[in-house]
Enzyme design. Sequence first.
Site, PDB file in Angstrom:
ATOM      1  N   GLY A  12      64.731 -63.410  28.163  1.00 11.18           N
ATOM      2  CA  GLY A  12      63.519 -62.793  28.705  1.00 11.18           C
ATOM      3  C   GLY A  12      62.818 -64.098  29.493  1.00 11.18           C
ATOM      4  N   ALA A  13      63.554 -64.885  29.845  1.00  8.93           N
ATOM      5  CA  ALA A  13      63.113 -65.946  30.627  1.00  8.93           C
ATOM      6  C   ALA A  13      62.204 -65.510  31.975  1.00  8.93           C
ATOM      7  CB  ALA A  13      64.203 -66.839  31.120  1.00  8.93           C
ATOM      8  N   GLY A  14      62.494 -64.328  32.487  1.00 13.24           N
ATOM      9  CA  GLY A  14      61.880 -63.998  33.556  1.00 13.24           C
ATOM     10  C   GLY A  14      60.453 -63.317  33.397  1.00 13.24           C
ATOM     11  N   PHE A  16      56.620 -62.603  31.037  1.00 10.98           N
ATOM     12  CA  PHE A  16      55.344 -63.079  30.788  1.00 10.98           C
ATOM     13  C   PHE A  16      55.358 -64.425  30.099  1.00 10.98           C
ATOM     14  CE2 PHE A  16      51.129 -62.436  28.464  1.00 10.98           C
ATOM     15  CZ  PHE A  16      50.538 -63.339  29.321  1.00 10.98           C
ATOM     16  N   LEU A  17      55.829 -64.287  28.866  1.00 11.38           N
ATOM     17  CA  LEU A  17      55.892 -65.608  27.874  1.00 11.38           C
ATOM     18  C   LEU A  17      57.131 -66.381  28.081  1.00 11.38           C
ATOM     19  CD1 LEU A  17      54.833 -67.071  25.403  1.00 11.38           C
ATOM     20  CD2 LEU A  17      56.082 -65.289  24.092  1.00 11.38           C
ATOM     21  N   TYR A 157      58.288 -48.550  19.373  1.00 13.75           N
ATOM     22  CA  TYR A 157      58.396 -50.084  19.660  1.00 13.75           C
ATOM     23  C   TYR A 157      58.105 -50.974  18.624  1.00 13.75           C
ATOM     24  CZ  TYR A 157      56.657 -54.490  21.050  1.00 13.75           C
ATOM     25  OH  TYR A 157      56.478 -55.850  21.366  1.00 13.75           O
ATOM     26  N   LYS A 161      60.930 -53.534  16.658  1.00 11.31           N
ATOM     27  CA  LYS A 161      60.351 -54.903  16.499  1.00 11.31           C
ATOM     28  C   LYS A 161      60.506 -55.335  15.086  1.00 11.31           C
ATOM     29  CE  LYS A 161      59.372 -57.551  19.238  1.00 11.31           C
ATOM     30  NZ  LYS A 161      59.950 -58.602  20.118  1.00 11.31           N
TER      31      LYS A 161
END
Length: 373
Positions: A12-14, A16-17, A157, A161
């Site tokens: 998820g490098a692209g 927000f976090l 969701y 998670k």
Amino acid sequence: MSLRGYVCVVTGAGGFLGQRMVRLLLEEEKLAEIRLVDKRVQPQLREQRNYDQNKTKVSVFEGDIRDGDFLRKACRGASVVFHIASLIDVIGAVDYSELYGVNVKGTQLLLEACIQENVVSFIYTSSIEVAGPNPNGDPIINGTEDTVYTCSLKFPYSRTKQEAERRTLQAHGEVLQNGGRLATCALRPMYIYGEGCRFLLGHMADGIRNKDVLYRTSAQEARVNPVYVGNVALAHLQAARSLGDPQKRSDIGGNFYYIADDTPPVSYSDFNHVVMAPLGFRIQEKPMLPLRLFYLLCFLLEILRVMLRPFVRIVPPINRQLLTMLNTPFSFSYRKAQRELGYAPRYTWEEARRRTIEWLASQLPKERERIRA
């Protein structure tokens, strides 16, 4: 403990976090390599060396997190995985099979890749929503990891998670191919805000359409404690450093930690106003409808959605579960992360607020232009 010489993977490098995590690693650690894993990595992320004073190798891995072979390639020779990637959906816009595939199956495949490729540390980005609130809206104020709370999660969701977190913690101590042991932990951040937060942009856009008046969907007393993105990234780094410490590894591994900071508790709606009032936005004093009537409207919309499902798919912007979340006092302490991970918020509330407001101010003209068009 330092991560000097490590090869780190950020899924998820692209996002927000994820972007903030990559930047922090390049600024703080002398890594051998950092691998940016995402379905698509923006061109500007490929130039992350601009942040790096230590000439860390930056590699890009574009692919599907549901592809085990791709994940094995991304993890080969790595020491630490920061698993940040996930699909976020609280209004039912995404099919459950898609949520499950990315959030649960993707996590399971990544854990298996770590075992096969001898990755020793795995930090999972969970969510406050795995804790609740429950459908009754029972409050928690300044809760801890030991707080007992009866909860049957309704959001797909949240359920995905929670399942991914469970599998992550269960994998702690798994034997690696080389005979070593995998260490895992999970972080549960509160609602994350800061530069790049798409939810804040969405609320700002709604306010622009409503003549610069923000909608109120939360009662003022339904206080939560949002957390600044820079502090969440720092908590991940501290978790990795702690898992890399042989003296701490066994105590921390297999545990989850709530991540908050010193942002004052406030309702979701009032938080939007706090960061947008300097830009000229006002907020409704009361919700458009009394809360019970709002729940009834959501219920009717849900019935309509089910009735029309064979013919057309409609996604109401709010539902009963989301309305419950927005109107339940739900706050948690970060003291356990402070004691065991050495986490301490780097950014004060004043600085986090200033940075967020400056970013929103830079986006405001674009949003106004987009909405006018």
